[in-house]
Design a protein around this motif. Structure first.
Motif, PDB file in Angstrom:
ATOM      1  N   TRP A 114     -15.614  -1.551   8.728  1.00  0.00           N
ATOM      2  CA  TRP A 114     -14.348  -0.952   8.332  1.00  0.00           C
ATOM      3  C   TRP A 114     -13.866  -1.609   7.044  1.00  0.00           C
ATOM      4  O   TRP A 114     -13.916  -2.839   6.914  1.00  0.00           O
ATOM      5  CB  TRP A 114     -13.286  -1.119   9.417  1.00  0.00           C
ATOM      6  CG  TRP A 114     -13.545  -0.292  10.621  1.00  0.00           C
ATOM      7  CD1 TRP A 114     -14.191  -0.682  11.755  1.00  0.00           C
ATOM      8  CD2 TRP A 114     -13.188   1.070  10.815  1.00  0.00           C
ATOM      9  NE1 TRP A 114     -14.263   0.356  12.639  1.00  0.00           N
ATOM     10  CE2 TRP A 114     -13.643   1.450  12.101  1.00  0.00           C
ATOM     11  CE3 TRP A 114     -12.517   2.029  10.044  1.00  0.00           C
ATOM     12  CZ2 TRP A 114     -13.454   2.733  12.612  1.00  0.00           C
ATOM     13  CZ3 TRP A 114     -12.328   3.296  10.560  1.00  0.00           C
ATOM     14  CH2 TRP A 114     -12.785   3.638  11.829  1.00  0.00           C
ATOM     15  N   TYR A 115     -13.414  -0.778   6.132  1.00  0.00           N
ATOM     16  CA  TYR A 115     -12.818  -1.211   4.891  1.00  0.00           C
ATOM     17  C   TYR A 115     -11.436  -0.578   4.810  1.00  0.00           C
ATOM     18  O   TYR A 115     -11.132   0.371   5.545  1.00  0.00           O
ATOM     19  CB  TYR A 115     -13.662  -0.761   3.689  1.00  0.00           C
ATOM     20  CG  TYR A 115     -14.985  -1.463   3.577  1.00  0.00           C
ATOM     21  CD1 TYR A 115     -16.000  -1.269   4.512  1.00  0.00           C
ATOM     22  CD2 TYR A 115     -15.238  -2.336   2.525  1.00  0.00           C
ATOM     23  CE1 TYR A 115     -17.212  -1.919   4.412  1.00  0.00           C
ATOM     24  CE2 TYR A 115     -16.453  -2.992   2.401  1.00  0.00           C
ATOM     25  CZ  TYR A 115     -17.423  -2.771   3.348  1.00  0.00           C
ATOM     26  OH  TYR A 115     -18.630  -3.425   3.231  1.00  0.00           O
ATOM     27  N   ARG A 116     -10.599  -1.082   3.921  1.00  0.00           N
ATOM     28  CA  ARG A 116      -9.285  -0.472   3.745  1.00  0.00           C
ATOM     29  C   ARG A 116      -8.876  -0.522   2.281  1.00  0.00           C
ATOM     30  O   ARG A 116      -9.327  -1.385   1.521  1.00  0.00           O
ATOM     31  CB  ARG A 116      -8.240  -1.161   4.620  1.00  0.00           C
ATOM     32  CG  ARG A 116      -7.931  -2.596   4.237  1.00  0.00           C
ATOM     33  CD  ARG A 116      -7.004  -3.232   5.270  1.00  0.00           C
ATOM     34  NE  ARG A 116      -6.668  -4.608   4.922  1.00  0.00           N
ATOM     35  CZ  ARG A 116      -5.976  -5.415   5.718  1.00  0.00           C
ATOM     36  NH1 ARG A 116      -5.548  -5.000   6.923  1.00  0.00           N
ATOM     37  NH2 ARG A 116      -5.708  -6.648   5.325  1.00  0.00           N
ATOM     38  N   GLN A 117      -8.010   0.415   1.934  1.00  0.00           N
ATOM     39  CA  GLN A 117      -7.507   0.470   0.572  1.00  0.00           C
ATOM     40  C   GLN A 117      -6.030   0.809   0.608  1.00  0.00           C
ATOM     41  O   GLN A 117      -5.639   1.887   1.055  1.00  0.00           O
ATOM     42  CB  GLN A 117      -8.274   1.511  -0.251  1.00  0.00           C
ATOM     43  CG  GLN A 117      -7.919   1.506  -1.715  1.00  0.00           C
ATOM     44  CD  GLN A 117      -8.896   2.316  -2.548  1.00  0.00           C
ATOM     45  OE1 GLN A 117      -9.654   3.140  -2.029  1.00  0.00           O
ATOM     46  NE2 GLN A 117      -8.906   2.090  -3.848  1.00  0.00           N
ATOM     47  N   ALA A 118      -5.230  -0.119   0.124  1.00  0.00           N
ATOM     48  CA  ALA A 118      -3.791   0.093   0.011  1.00  0.00           C
ATOM     49  C   ALA A 118      -3.483   0.655  -1.375  1.00  0.00           C
ATOM     50  O   ALA A 118      -4.264   0.457  -2.313  1.00  0.00           O
ATOM     51  CB  ALA A 118      -3.048  -1.212   0.233  1.00  0.00           C
ATOM     52  N   PRO A 119      -2.370   1.352  -1.536  1.00  0.00           N
ATOM     53  CA  PRO A 119      -2.020   1.928  -2.850  1.00  0.00           C
ATOM     54  C   PRO A 119      -2.007   0.860  -3.936  1.00  0.00           C
ATOM     55  O   PRO A 119      -1.401  -0.200  -3.767  1.00  0.00           O
ATOM     56  CB  PRO A 119      -0.623   2.502  -2.616  1.00  0.00           C
ATOM     57  CG  PRO A 119      -0.583   2.808  -1.163  1.00  0.00           C
ATOM     58  CD  PRO A 119      -1.389   1.723  -0.506  1.00  0.00           C
ATOM     59  N   GLY A 120      -2.700   1.139  -5.028  1.00  0.00           N
ATOM     60  CA  GLY A 120      -2.735   0.220  -6.149  1.00  0.00           C
ATOM     61  C   GLY A 120      -3.714  -0.918  -6.010  1.00  0.00           C
ATOM     62  O   GLY A 120      -3.845  -1.733  -6.922  1.00  0.00           O
ATOM     63  N   ASN A 121      -4.411  -0.968  -4.865  1.00  0.00           N
ATOM     64  CA  ASN A 121      -5.365  -2.056  -4.621  1.00  0.00           C
ATOM     65  C   ASN A 121      -6.786  -1.521  -4.553  1.00  0.00           C
ATOM     66  O   ASN A 121      -7.013  -0.328  -4.332  1.00  0.00           O
ATOM     67  CB  ASN A 121      -5.042  -2.769  -3.308  1.00  0.00           C
ATOM     68  CG  ASN A 121      -3.763  -3.547  -3.378  1.00  0.00           C
ATOM     69  OD1 ASN A 121      -3.170  -3.709  -4.443  1.00  0.00           O
ATOM     70  ND2 ASN A 121      -3.319  -4.039  -2.234  1.00  0.00           N
ATOM     71  N   GLN A 122      -7.729  -2.436  -4.716  1.00  0.00           N
ATOM     72  CA  GLN A 122      -9.127  -2.053  -4.539  1.00  0.00           C
ATOM     73  C   GLN A 122      -9.459  -1.989  -3.052  1.00  0.00           C
ATOM     74  O   GLN A 122      -8.795  -2.610  -2.215  1.00  0.00           O
ATOM     75  CB  GLN A 122     -10.023  -3.090  -5.221  1.00  0.00           C
ATOM     76  CG  GLN A 122      -9.933  -3.066  -6.742  1.00  0.00           C
ATOM     77  CD  GLN A 122     -10.947  -3.993  -7.390  1.00  0.00           C
ATOM     78  OE1 GLN A 122     -11.382  -4.962  -6.775  1.00  0.00           O
ATOM     79  NE2 GLN A 122     -11.330  -3.684  -8.610  1.00  0.00           N
ATOM     80  N   ARG A 123     -10.502  -1.238  -2.740  1.00  0.00           N
ATOM     81  CA  ARG A 123     -10.972  -1.184  -1.359  1.00  0.00           C
ATOM     82  C   ARG A 123     -11.513  -2.554  -0.976  1.00  0.00           C
ATOM     83  O   ARG A 123     -12.249  -3.177  -1.748  1.00  0.00           O
ATOM     84  CB  ARG A 123     -12.054  -0.118  -1.205  1.00  0.00           C
ATOM     85  CG  ARG A 123     -12.426   0.186   0.216  1.00  0.00           C
ATOM     86  CD  ARG A 123     -13.395   1.352   0.311  1.00  0.00           C
ATOM     87  NE  ARG A 123     -12.798   2.583  -0.193  1.00  0.00           N
ATOM     88  CZ  ARG A 123     -13.387   3.780  -0.105  1.00  0.00           C
ATOM     89  NH1 ARG A 123     -14.569   3.900   0.474  1.00  0.00           N
ATOM     90  NH2 ARG A 123     -12.793   4.846  -0.596  1.00  0.00           N
TER      91      ARG A 123
END
Length: 113
Positions: free
Chosen positions: A34-43
Motif C-alpha cells: 500500500w502506498y499513499r499520496q496526500a495533496p501536494g505530496n509525492q506518493r
C-alpha cells in the motif's frame, strides 16, 4: 493484471478503517503493498508484504497499521487503527508480478472531525 481496491472513507481521528485489494492475475505475484499520496505530496510507501508474509512499514504507521495477505496470496489488506488527520490521502495498492508492477485505482481515506 487488475487490482481492485476498496474500504476507504471518512473517519474521525482515533477511528479505524480496513482497506482491501484483490489482484486478478495469471502471473505470480511477489510483493504486495500500500502506498499513499496526500495533496501536494509525492506518493509514499506505507507498508509491504511478500509471499512469505514478511512485512515492512514506514515509521509513522508502525504500531497503528497492519498489512496482511490472504492465503491465496492475491488479496492484501491494510488494517488502519488510531487514525490521524495526517493519514488523510489517496491510498493505492501495488503488486509486483512476474510481468511487472501494477497499481490499483486508489481509494480516498479522510481523517477529520
Amino acid at each position: 493484471v487488475q487490482l481492485q481496491a476498496s474500504g476507504g472513507g471518512l473517519v474521525q481521528p482515533g477511528g479505524s478503517l480496513r482497506l482491501s485489494c484483490t489482484a486478478s492475475s495469471k502471473f505470480t505475484i511477489f510483493d504486495m503493498g500500500w502506498y499513499r499520496q496526500a495533496p501536494g505530496n509525492q506518493r509514499e510507501l506505507v507498508a509491504t508484504i511478500n509471499r512469505g508474509e514478511t512485512t515492512n512499514y514506514i515509521e509513522r504507521v508502525k504500531g497503528r497499521f497492519t498489512i496482511s495477505r490472504d492465503k491465496g496470496l492475491n488479496t492484501v489488506h491494510l488494517q488502519m487503527n488510531s487514525l490521524k488527520p495526517e493519514d488523510t490521502a489517496v491510498y493505492y495498492c501495488n503488486a509486483q508480478t512476474t510481468s511487472g508492477v501494477y497499481w490499483g485505482q486508489g481509494t480516498q481515506v479522510t481523517v477529520s472531525s
